[in-house]
Design an enzyme around this catalytic site. Structure first.
Site, PDB file in Angstrom:
ATOM      1  N   GLU A 116      19.335 -16.882  -7.409  1.00 52.13           N
ATOM      2  CA  GLU A 116      18.866 -15.573  -7.830  1.00 52.13           C
ATOM      3  C   GLU A 116      18.368 -15.624  -9.283  1.00 52.13           C
ATOM      4  OE1 GLU A 116      17.799 -13.055  -6.676  1.00 52.13           O
ATOM      5  OE2 GLU A 116      17.893 -11.601  -8.281  1.00 52.13           O
ATOM      6  N   LYS A 118       6.737  -4.252  -4.021  1.00 51.64           N
ATOM      7  CA  LYS A 118       8.152  -3.875  -3.939  1.00 51.64           C
ATOM      8  C   LYS A 118       8.693  -4.008  -2.526  1.00 51.64           C
ATOM      9  CE  LYS A 118      12.070  -2.316  -5.355  1.00 51.64           C
ATOM     10  NZ  LYS A 118      12.924  -3.327  -5.975  1.00 51.64           N
ATOM     11  N   CYS A 150       0.817  -1.210   0.000  1.00 57.37           N
ATOM     12  CA  CYS A 150       0.000   0.000   0.000  1.00 57.37           C
ATOM     13  C   CYS A 150       0.854   1.264   0.000  1.00 57.37           C
ATOM     14  CB  CYS A 150      -0.864   0.026   1.246  1.00 57.37           C
ATOM     15  SG  CYS A 150      -1.856  -1.425   1.466  1.00 57.37           S
ATOM     16  N   GLU A 173       9.887 -14.511 -11.155  1.00 51.85           N
ATOM     17  CA  GLU A 173       9.190 -13.268 -10.791  1.00 51.85           C
ATOM     18  C   GLU A 173       8.630 -12.542 -12.008  1.00 51.85           C
ATOM     19  OE1 GLU A 173      12.425 -11.406  -8.446  1.00 51.85           O
ATOM     20  OE2 GLU A 173      10.844 -10.821  -7.069  1.00 51.85           O
ATOM     21  N   HIS A 190      21.232 -36.621  -7.449  1.00 51.86           N
ATOM     22  CA  HIS A 190      20.531 -37.206  -6.295  1.00 51.86           C
ATOM     23  C   HIS A 190      19.009 -37.071  -6.421  1.00 51.86           C
ATOM     24  CE1 HIS A 190      24.269 -38.007  -4.274  1.00 51.86           C
ATOM     25  NE2 HIS A 190      24.649 -36.749  -4.433  1.00 51.86           N
ATOM     26  N   LYS A 223      14.646 -14.467 -10.216  1.00 52.84           N
ATOM     27  CA  LYS A 223      14.363 -13.355 -11.134  1.00 52.84           C
ATOM     28  C   LYS A 223      13.502 -13.852 -12.277  1.00 52.84           C
ATOM     29  CE  LYS A 223      15.176 -10.600  -9.628  1.00 52.84           C
ATOM     30  NZ  LYS A 223      15.718 -10.053  -8.438  1.00 52.84           N
ATOM     31  N   ASN A 232      -1.707   2.376   5.815  1.00 55.55           N
ATOM     32  CA  ASN A 232      -0.854   1.223   5.495  1.00 55.55           C
ATOM     33  C   ASN A 232      -0.649   0.442   6.787  1.00 55.55           C
ATOM     34  OD1 ASN A 232      -0.587   2.356   2.998  1.00 55.55           O
ATOM     35  ND2 ASN A 232       1.582   2.886   3.211  1.00 55.55           N
ATOM     36  N   GLY A 233      -0.725  -0.867   6.709  1.00 56.56           N
ATOM     37  CA  GLY A 233      -0.504  -1.673   7.910  1.00 56.56           C
ATOM     38  C   GLY A 233      -1.727  -2.497   8.241  1.00 56.56           C
ATOM     39  N   ARG A 286       4.973  -0.137  -6.236  1.00 59.75           N
ATOM     40  CA  ARG A 286       5.001  -0.895  -4.990  1.00 59.75           C
ATOM     41  C   ARG A 286       4.034  -2.076  -5.003  1.00 59.75           C
ATOM     42  NH1 ARG A 286       7.414   1.779  -0.793  1.00 59.75           N
ATOM     43  NH2 ARG A 286       6.223   0.540   0.658  1.00 59.75           N
ATOM     44  N   TRP A 295      -3.213  -2.618  -1.318  1.00 64.30           N
ATOM     45  CA  TRP A 295      -2.859  -4.016  -1.608  1.00 64.30           C
ATOM     46  C   TRP A 295      -3.628  -4.817  -0.575  1.00 64.30           C
ATOM     47  CZ3 TRP A 295       0.182  -8.281   0.155  1.00 64.30           C
ATOM     48  CH2 TRP A 295       0.726  -9.082  -0.849  1.00 64.30           C
TER      49      TRP A 295
HETATM   50  C1  F6R Z   1      13.307 -10.098  -5.675  1.00 70.55           C
HETATM   51  C2  F6R Z   1      12.879  -9.190  -4.658  1.00 70.55           C
HETATM   52  C3  F6R Z   1      12.516  -9.700  -3.289  1.00 70.55           C
HETATM   53  C4  F6R Z   1      13.243  -8.848  -2.251  1.00 70.55           C
HETATM   54  C5  F6R Z   1      12.750  -9.195  -0.841  1.00 70.55           C
HETATM   55  C6  F6R Z   1      13.460  -8.368   0.217  1.00 70.55           C
HETATM   56  O1  F6R Z   1      13.503  -9.480  -6.902  1.00 70.55           O
HETATM   57  O2  F6R Z   1      12.820  -8.022  -4.905  1.00 70.55           O
HETATM   58  O3  F6R Z   1      12.794 -11.057  -3.128  1.00 70.55           O
HETATM   59  O4  F6R Z   1      14.627  -9.077  -2.385  1.00 70.55           O
HETATM   60  O5  F6R Z   1      11.373  -8.984  -0.743  1.00 70.55           O
HETATM   61  O6  F6R Z   1      13.223  -7.005   0.031  1.00 70.55           O
HETATM   62  P1  F6R Z   1      14.165  -5.929   0.692  1.00 70.55           P
HETATM   63  O7  F6R Z   1      15.516  -6.052   0.072  1.00 70.55           O
HETATM   64  O8  F6R Z   1      13.516  -4.602   0.405  1.00 70.55           O
HETATM   65  O9  F6R Z   1      14.199  -6.234   2.166  1.00 70.55           O
END
Ligand code: F6R
Length: 606
Positions: free
Chosen positions: A480, A601, A2, A487, A503, A484, A99-100, A27, A73
């Site tokens: 990673e 985000k 949010c 995602e 295995h 990526k 928010n929250g 976000r 959200w």
């Molecule tokens: C992947 C991604 C998430 C963040 C995770 C932690 O692309 O963006 O996996 O890495 O949510 O977020 P932060 O770094 O903001 O604590």
């Protein structure tokens, strides 16, 4: 997740609120709304879907010089127009954006219903609007304090009262909130990106703090009604940093910013003469640094994977036991906290609820926590005992790229500093410092290979499922890579240690399941090539991300070659191609790259 915006001043509020909401889109959200204080009272407009849907629905005459806006959200209640914010009191006077999560909302709701209140949404936030409206207090500030006294949970609130259109009252507890100071106008936002177009003079509220905001200024105070004198600070963010600047997507913009952002991050932090790192922000003397016996990295998602890279760097350079754990697990398992362990919380946003909670848990039990954080002044940055700011600049794309590279650099600096107060020789320290200095240019060389990587990515986009494999230093890179890819492409991608293939997972290999193999030129190259051979023998297509020294004949299929770095630093550079693979595969599939479905985000809820 949010987002909150607010404006009060001499201009028409609605366009400013909308612009702020557009800035918060990255976000993640599912509905949006604004409330504007007009001469005829509060006017509210809300829509599910995108901010552009809200913009299209706004009444032509929505004139007023103060208002609040929100991107929601969904947590409490479905994605409906009624559940979107602002939430409004029954008499329409009080508007609240939030928010929250309010933990005792259900109980309060029942009590209010018992008193005859009618609710029009399923949200926890509406309860707060009703509580404020029912307060006997003489002013909005006191009414908000009244309501806060009855609720428990996390929040950032912005509240308007149509009876007092000259102010916005805001409150923070566990969810970020910032004031922007303009010329006879003030802004409110949950995120810097929503206000840097208007001002770079900001005030960050602390947990338990409120502010009464008027066009002429602001007053901050505590829940106990004591003034908390806050001075605005200048933030080092340009409006262009949060613009696309000619790029089609933020994700690609942020990938291509890496050579210059990495150089900026390292500037002044390397001491080539003594082969060490200058990290004043750690607030630890060499003697204190030497006193730690173990290091533990805590982060979530991709930040956790880079934490694994960091743990390996510490083991290799400082020869100290080190590991990484998802902060989201750590916080729930009553961890044993040791005073001679150095805990390192790593986070782009600095607001990830699980990571912030883990930090508090460590501190409560007497542990020492450093932060590797990108957003200056964020919750985690403020709660840690010291740390290293990542200085990656604002990251807008939901899928993290440049901030992760900066985390890798931050861990390398930390490992170097820890190593040099232990057994790392000056020549090895100088070797690593030189390797770090070369990295920004080498990232540029990888990016120059984009067209070939895009072609490979288009091929991978056709697969329904993929493996990413790596061994030891290459394994966090593989994790990673898979993260990526899933995602932004919504394709199933799974990471395995190359050593684990035989295995079990080898059973899945056939000509339809491609594998992206991380094959650095190091002491494990032969072992990685053996895994590729096993996949090839079962007709599995392989793309290798590798170094020039690894023979082409051995990797077989398409390969992406990155410049060789110092072996300890290789994972940082090997990660760059997996960013481009994911980006271009998502482009091939025509997906919403910067705002992947279901993701936010900054994950500020548990
Ligand atoms: C992947 C991604 C998430 C963040 C995770 C932690 O692309 O963006 O996996 O890495 O949510 O977020 P932060 O770094 O903001 O604590």
């Amino acid at each position: 997740m949010c987002g909150i915006v607010g404006y009060i001043g001499g201009q028409n509020a609605a366009p400013i609120l909308l612009e702020g909401l557009f800035r918060l889109e990255y976000r993640g959200y599912d509905s949006a709304g604004i409330a504007v204080m007009t001469p005829r009272g509060s006017q509210v407009c809300k829509r599910i879907g995108r901010v552009r849907d809200l913009e299209a629905a706004l009444p032509r005459r929505m004139a007023g010089k103060a208002g609040v806006g929100h991107t929601r959200w969904a947590t409490h209640g479905a994605v409906t127009q009624e559940n979107a914010h602002p939430q409004v009191s029954e008499d329409g006077r009080i508007s609240v954006v939030h928010n929250g999560i309010i933990d005792n909302a259900m109980d309060l709701r029942e009590v209010l219903i018992g008193k005859g209140e009618m609710f029009s949404s399923e949200t926890d936030t509406e309860v707060v609007a009703h509580l404020i409206a029912r307060s006997d207090a003489a002013c909005l500030e006191d009414a908000v304090l009244d309501a806060l006294g009855q609720i428990s949970g996390t929040y950032a609130f912005a509240v308007t009262d149509a009876g007092h259109p000259d102010r916005i009252v805001v409150a923070r507890n566990g969810s970020p909130l910032i004031l922007g100071v303009g010329e006879r106008e003030m802004f409110v936002a949950s995120d810097l990106s929503a206000l840097v177009r208007h001002t770079t003079s900001v005030v960050r509220l602390d947990d338990g703090e409120l502010a009464s905001v008027t066009a002429g200024g602001f007053r901050t105070f505590s829940r106990e009604q004591e003034n908390t004198a806050k001075t605005p600070v200048r933030v080092d963010v340009e409006a262009e940093d949060v613009d696309l600047a000619g790029y089609r997507h933020f994700m690609r913009k942020e990938i291509f910013e890496q050579p210059s952002s990495a150089e900026r991050m390292l500037r002044g932090r390397l001491d080539e003469r003594y082969g060490t790192a200058r990290l004043d922000g750690l607030n630890l003397s060499p003697r204190e640094l030497r006193g730690f016996r173990r290091v533990k990295m805590l982060g979530c998602g991709s930040a956790y994977y880079v934490g694994q890279i960091g743990a390996q760097l510490v083991e290799e350079l400082a020869r100290m036991p080190a590991d990484a754990e998802p902060a989201s697990e750590f916080r729930y398992r009553n961890p044993v906290i040791e005073t001679d362990t150095l805990y390192v919380a790593v986070s782009q946003s600095g607001e990830t609820a699980d990571t912030a909670f883990a930090v508090r848990e460590v501190k409560r039990k007497g542990g020492q926590v450093l932060g590797l954080v990108n957003v200056v002044g964020s919750t985690i940055a403020r709660e840690c005992d010291g740390g290293i700011y990542l200085h990656a600049g604002p990251e807008i794309a939901v899928a993290s790229t440049k901030a992760l590279t900066h985390m890798g650099l931050g861990f390398a600096l930390l490992a170097l500093a820890l190593g040099r107060v232990r057994d790392l020789s000056i020549s090895d320290g100088q070797r690593i410092a030189a390797g770090l200095n070369a990295l920004p240019g080498q990232i540029g060389q990888v990016l120059a290979g984009e067209p070939a990587i895009a072609e490979i990515a288009a091929g991978l986009a056709a697969a329904r499922s993929l493996f990413f494999i790596g061994r030891v230093r290459g394994f966090p890179v593989a994790r990673e890579g898979a993260q990526k890819f899933k995602e932004v492409t919504y394709r199933h991608a799974e990471a395995y240690q190359a050593s684990e293939l035989k295995h079990g997972p080898l059973a899945l290999i056939d000509q339809t399941l491609p594998t992206v193999a991380i094959v650095p030129d190091d002491e494990l190259t032969d072992r990685n090539l053996a895994a590729i051979e096993q996949i090839g023998a079962r007709c599995g297509p392989v793309v290798a991300i590798t170094h020039p020294g690894v023979p082409e004949a051995a990797t077989g299929g398409p390969r992406i070659t990155v410049p060789k770095s110092e072996r300890e630093l290789d994972p940082i550079l090997l990660t760059i191609p997996v960013q481009l693979l994911a980006y271009h595969a998502a482009r091939t599939l025509g997906l919403d790259i910067d705002k992947p479905r279901n993701l936010a985000k900054s994950v500020t809820v548990e």
